[in-house]
Design a protein around this motif. Structure first.
Motif, PDB file in Angstrom:
ATOM      1  N   GLN A   1      34.927  45.681  38.491  1.00 27.26           N
ATOM      2  CA  GLN A   1      36.363  45.910  38.337  1.00 27.26           C
ATOM      3  C   GLN A   1      36.962  46.520  39.609  1.00 27.26           C
ATOM      4  O   GLN A   1      38.054  46.148  40.041  1.00 27.26           O
TER       5      GLN A   1
ATOM      6  N   LEU B   1      37.310  43.831  42.262  1.00 24.03           N
ATOM      7  CA  LEU B   1      38.446  42.967  41.965  1.00 24.03           C
ATOM      8  C   LEU B   1      39.758  43.684  42.273  1.00 24.03           C
ATOM      9  O   LEU B   1      40.702  43.083  42.816  1.00 24.03           O
TER      10      LEU B   1
ATOM     11  N   GLU C   1      40.330  43.653  46.018  1.00 25.18           N
ATOM     12  CA  GLU C   1      40.782  42.341  46.485  1.00 25.18           C
ATOM     13  C   GLU C   1      42.274  42.156  46.220  1.00 25.18           C
ATOM     14  O   GLU C   1      43.010  41.644  47.080  1.00 25.18           O
ATOM     15  N   ASN C   2      42.731  42.542  45.046  1.00 32.66           N
ATOM     16  CA  ASN C   2      44.160  42.407  44.715  1.00 32.66           C
ATOM     17  C   ASN C   2      45.029  43.256  45.627  1.00 32.66           C
ATOM     18  O   ASN C   2      46.066  42.802  46.123  1.00 32.66           O
TER      19      ASN C   2
END
Length: 313
Positions: free
Chosen positions: A152, A155, A158-159
């Motif tokens: 998580q 991710l 990355e966002n």
């Protein structure tokens, strides 16, 4: 000074104790990360609020430096430009009779199309997704599962990184003006023929590109009577004055714009710093740094191979 364990532990027992200590440390780290996730959630919400469609919005000046080529303003509310009035003076854009410049005014007629800044819409979606990731990591998923939380966090990083890159204008697709020029009907009266009005975000600033265009028609065939052509194939003008310099970086290039091939006659760039976007970039940078520290801490406690982990980032 040496530290001794008495009575001495067997290698197997020592390994078990090490694993037990690491497990307790990992559990403590996962619990502490929940408090950190709450701080991340607050920072992301602040970024989302800066992109929320709230009145009165941000009024940004669009004026060219050291010239009268462009003078005006636009008003941004959220991801949309809702108001604008820009005066333009270009050699290739003759003004209406009796006027000193061409005026481009955003229409306030009900039903007129909006000018949506696609980059800001993408950033808002990425921030919303990041908030969902934090919520899942806190309430929905297994908050004490190290592999789950590690995934998580990656991710989330990355966002955040992608959102920051979009605001800096680092993604090449955002510069495709021939696909993203403003609709003529956004303005009242509509834009003059063969004029491209393109807004984009670069380095947290709103950048306007104005282009006057012309159809890409075949050039005329020179004859022996053309004064600037020599029989050897060289331009006499170039031989006397030297080669002509390109008036802008797109001169001579052909683009497919609204169903036909065109060339750019004149190109003008005007930039206006957006304070809200500057704040968002700063916040995203800080949040990304925090997430990076959390990922590194989990790597150490989970005894992951740093080389393998770094190659996946």
């Amino acid at each position: 000074m040496a530290t001794w364990a008495y009575p001495p532990l067997t290698p197997e027992r020592l390994k078990q104790e090490e694993q037990c200590a690491l497990a307790k440390e990992l559990e403590w780290l996962l619990y502490s990360l929940q408090e950190s996730l709450a701080s991340l959630r607050e920072g992301l919400r602040e970024c989302a609020d800066l992109l929320a469609p709230k009145e009165p919005g941000s009024t940004l000046v669009l004026s060219s430096l050291r010239s009268e080529s462009v003078k005006g303003f636009v008003t941004r509310i959220g991801t949309r430009i809702v108001k604008g009035d820009v005066q333009v003076r270009l050699n290739s854009l003759p003004p209406p009779r009796g006027a000193a410049s061409t005026r481009l005014v955003f229409s306030n007629v009900p039903g007129a199309p909006d000018l949506v800044l696609g980059q800001l819409a993408s950033v808002r979606n990425l921030i919303d997704q990041s908030l969902d990731i934090v919520d899942v990591s806190t309430w929905t998923g297994d908050s004490l599962n190290a592999n789950f939380i590690s995934g998580q966090l990656r991710l989330l990083y990355e966002n955040i990184t992608e959102a920051k890159s979009i605001l800096k204008g680092e993604l090449g697709k955002t510069s495709h003006w021939w696909e993203n020029s403003a609709d003529d009907n956004i303005f009242d009266p509509p834009l003059p023929p063969y004029v491209s009005f393109h807004l984009m975000i670069t380095d947290a600033a709103l950048v306007l590109y104005l282009r006057t265009l012309e159809p890409n028609s075949p050039s005329h065939t020179p004859t022996v009577f053309t004064p600037d052509i020599s029989l050897t194939g060289f331009y006499l003008r170039d031989k006397i004055f030297g080669p002509r310099h390109r008036p802008h970086d797109e001169a001579g290039d052909v683009f497919f714009w609204r169903g036909e091939e065109v060339k750019v006659k004149e190109k003008l760039r005007v930039e206006s710093q957006d304070p809200s976007l500057i704040v968002i970039v700063a916040k995203l940078s800080a949040l990304g740094h925090e997430v990076t520290k959390f990922i590194a801490s989990l790597k150490v406690v989970m005894d992951e191979d740093d080389t393998e982990s770094d190659s996946n980032e």
